[in-house]
Design an enzyme around this catalytic site. Structure first.
Site, PDB file in Angstrom:
ATOM      1  N   THR A   1       0.831  -1.215   0.000  1.00 35.73           N
ATOM      2  CA  THR A   1       0.000   0.000   0.000  1.00 35.73           C
ATOM      3  C   THR A   1       0.858   1.255   0.000  1.00 35.73           C
ATOM      4  OG1 THR A   1      -1.785  -1.171   1.125  1.00 35.73           O
ATOM      5  CG2 THR A   1      -1.847   1.236   1.221  1.00 35.73           C
ATOM      6  N   CYS A   2       1.965   1.223   0.715  1.00 34.46           N
ATOM      7  CA  CYS A   2       2.849   2.391   0.794  1.00 34.46           C
ATOM      8  C   CYS A   2       3.399   2.741  -0.585  1.00 34.46           C
ATOM      9  CB  CYS A   2       3.992   2.117   1.770  1.00 34.46           C
ATOM     10  SG  CYS A   2       3.442   1.632   3.419  1.00 34.46           S
TER      11      CYS A   2
END
Length: 164
Positions: free
Chosen positions: A53-54
């Site tokens: 997600t980052c």
């Protein structure tokens, strides 16, 4: 954790800690007091560089909206992660963040602890910064957007821009 063992709140000053930024010339240790002084900063924290997600959503949301932050009077964009400066530099190079987002490495999690945003992310990730974003003006937190575990909503660039 910070002295009160609670997450930092709006109106509180950024705690004193040292973070690292790696450049072509080496690794610089920077005082948070100096970094956040006399400027408006949006800092977002991620659990880890190169994590799904980052890398796929959080960092790109700030890269894609950097000019909107500048137009709104933000002087610096910063990304905090409990990673070492070498990893943060490579992540930055892979995502072309130079001159756009400062990647603040917090290798021991001391800054994340002092902000009260550290989270135990299990046996694979260990202790990391929880996903969040903050608007900081001259070293004082104006707003904080803390995500629930496993969620990516309120710390997105779009949400932060809507709340400037």
């Amino acid at each position: 954790m910070n002295e009160s063992n609670q997450m930092i709140e709006s109106g509180q000053p950024i705690p004193e800690a040292n973070v690292h930024i790696k450049s072509e010339s080496g690794i610089d240790s920077i005082s948070t007091t100096d970094y956040f002084k006399d400027c408006r900063v949006v800092m977002f924290a991620v659990p880890g560089a190169f994590t799904p997600t980052c890398s796929a959503r959080h960092l790109p949301s700030f890269l894609d909206n950097a000019s909107k932050f500048t137009a709104a009077g933000i002087d610096k964009l910063a990304c905090l992660s409990v990673n070492d400066a070498h990893v943060m530099r490579e992540w930055g190079l892979a995502n072309k963040t130079d001159g756009v987002i400062d990647l603040l490495a917090d290798p021991r999690g001391e800054f994340a602890d002092s902000l009260g945003i550290s989270r135990d992310m299990g046996p694979v990730m260990g202790r990391r910064a929880g996903r969040c974003a903050m608007i900081i003006d001259n070293g004082v937190v104006q707003k904080i957007f803390m995500e629930e575990p496993g969620v990516f909503e309120v710390s997105s660039a779009e949400h932060v821009l809507a709340n400037l």
